[in-house]
Structure formats: C-alpha cells, structure tokens
Design an enzyme around this catalytic site. Sequence first.
Site, PDB file in Angstrom:
ATOM      1  N   ASP A 103       0.870  -1.164   0.000  1.00 49.03           N
ATOM      2  CA  ASP A 103       0.000   0.000   0.000  1.00 49.03           C
ATOM      3  C   ASP A 103       0.915   1.223   0.000  1.00 49.03           C
ATOM      4  O   ASP A 103       2.113   1.113   0.257  1.00 49.03           O
ATOM      5  CB  ASP A 103      -0.893  -0.031   1.240  1.00 49.03           C
ATOM      6  CG  ASP A 103      -1.797   1.178   1.329  1.00 49.03           C
ATOM      7  OD1 ASP A 103      -2.292   1.644   0.293  1.00 49.03           O
ATOM      8  OD2 ASP A 103      -2.017   1.665   2.461  1.00 49.03           O
ATOM      9  N   ASP A 105      -0.064   5.040   1.176  1.00 49.41           N
ATOM     10  CA  ASP A 105      -0.250   5.949   2.306  1.00 49.41           C
ATOM     11  C   ASP A 105      -0.297   5.187   3.622  1.00 49.41           C
ATOM     12  O   ASP A 105      -1.129   4.308   3.822  1.00 49.41           O
ATOM     13  CB  ASP A 105      -1.528   6.749   2.114  1.00 49.41           C
ATOM     14  CG  ASP A 105      -1.494   7.571   0.835  1.00 49.41           C
ATOM     15  OD1 ASP A 105      -0.533   8.337   0.653  1.00 49.41           O
ATOM     16  OD2 ASP A 105      -2.411   7.425   0.005  1.00 49.41           O
TER      17      ASP A 105
END
Length: 340
Positions: A103, A105
């Site tokens: 991922d 953020d």
Amino acid sequence: MAVKSQPTSFIRLKKKRKRKGEIAMATNAICSPPLTTSVSSSSSKNLIFAKKTLVLSSSSCSGMGASKLGKLSIKKRSGERFGVVKCMASAAPSVLPKALLFDCDGVLVDTEKDGHRVSFNDTFAEKELGVTWDVDLYGELLKIGGGKERMTAYFNKVGWPDKAPTSEQERKEFIASLHKRKTELFMALIEKKLLPLRPGVAKLIDQALGSGVKVAVCSTSNEKAVSAVVSFLLGAERAEQIQIYAGDVVPRKKPDPAIYLLAAETLGVEPSSCVVIEDSGIGLAAAKAAGMKCIVTKSGYTGDEDFEKADAVFDFIGDPPEERFDLAFCGSLLEKQYVG
C-alpha cells in the site's frame, strides 16, 4: 547509552512465562536512501501475531526462516497476557514471494495526517467552502477508501457547500475538480521531500528487487500522487522497477480485492504467492479477500484497528539494528500457515 523500554510488539501465548525484553525505536530518514541488495540473515525480528493463540517451538520458529527461538517476554496489558518473540534468521528461506505488494499511504510514507489531510484543507480554503477536516474527523473519514469517495460521503452526510452544484453529474465533476487540486498540492509536499519514508521500506524493496521478486504499489490514492511518492522518495532507479496500480484503475476500491487481483493478474503471478504490506483494516480486508498473505505495519491513524486476520503485525518494517522483519520473513509466511 542503551535505553530500556517495554516491548512494542506482542503475541498472545497460552502458557504463562515472564522475562524481560528490550527494543529500540527507529528514526525516519528524509532523503532517498541508497540502493541495497543484501537480505539480512542475522537480525532479530520483533513479531506480533494477530491470532488469539500460537504454539511456539523451535520447529515453528524454523518455519519462520529461523534456526532457534529467541527470548520470550510476557507483559500484562488490559487484563491479558502478551509476549515478544525474537527469531534469529540463519539462512534465506527456500520459498520467496513471487510479488511483494505495498500500500502507499501509511506504509511507504505516513502521509495521511500531515500530507493528504492538509492538502484537502488547503483545497477547501482556496475554494472558500468553509470546510475543515481536523485530525480526529479525518481519522474517521479514512475508513472510506478513495479521496473522491471520502469527500462525497462527507458532503452527503453533513450537507453540500453553498458553492457546490445541485445535480448529481455536476457534483461528480465538482468533486473531481477538488480532488485534482488537492493532488497538485499533495504532490508539491512530496516533491519538497517534507514527508519521509517509513523505516525499512527502501531496505525491503531492495531485497525484493535484488532477489527477483516483483514489486508493486497498490493504492486507492490518485495515480499521480502515488507515482510522486515512489519517484521522489524511493528514487528513479527503484521507481523504474516498481509497478503502480492506483486511483480509478479499478471500479471498486479497498476493502474490495479488485486492485490486488489486478496486480497479480498483470504481474503474471498467483495471488497465493503474493505478500501484501498494509497499514489499515480496509487494506487488510482487501488483501485477504484476494487470497494473499498480509503483514500489517501500523501507522499513525491505524494503531487501534482490529488486525486479527493479519498474518503478522508490526509497528514498522525497520532498518538494522531495529529491524522488525525482512524478505526472508515474508517468504516464511508462504511456507507455513500459522493458526490459533
């Protein structure tokens, strides 16, 4: 001088034991780190298992790519017992992931509070909408995947600004324009390198690339914003070898598994051979729904979320000597299924 502190990573144990443990906290580096290729073979791993119970033995530790079981430490918290396991890796595992999927953020960079939130608020101020998202409110809004979806849900709940249009199509265009400006402001922050990589990110990516493991970033954020993070903070040489799947590349965002399934399909690997690094509950749900192993590295907004279904949970990836896990550990998750 060494500073003693309580362990930050915990697993639940069936048997009661009590010993002391020590760890050190890692610090962030703002500049793009140099490329490295070695896989750590001697650093200790501080591991959190999300399962309610785990039977530990020298053989189970070997299943994690380790030769012996290290120190066990028990601490009582909220009426329950937890412990720290430090496993010393002696050799690379026989199995490595076919792909390591990150991922963006909260995993590559802890961007939410001082990056995306600030950029949203600056956009609202520029447009004179009279809207401000404080730290706590934004934490709640993060349960909604995607910036455009987040704004739409918020305005649907509290009411649309006076300057917003009234028709559904015009509101979609209004939201898209706000999100475009927010992305521009966020990219300016990234280009100035005001937000650092989280500890151990560059190390783990280098280990994967150096071992022939495919690397991708799978995010609900805008593709330009994700590309900026990868290019400016990881450097051009790494960025050229990393695939990016982001934004509206799939019609349904996390917790739907679509983005992870798309990554596996286009990379030409089986979902079961992938290991995902996530930081949130919705990301974990997406990874597990895709049939992938998932390691959670908690971030500023997600520390209190429920990660019981994760294969492992850590405070961060870490660089030596504060390393929490490495590529060898990722491979060990594919070799052995841990059950409670």
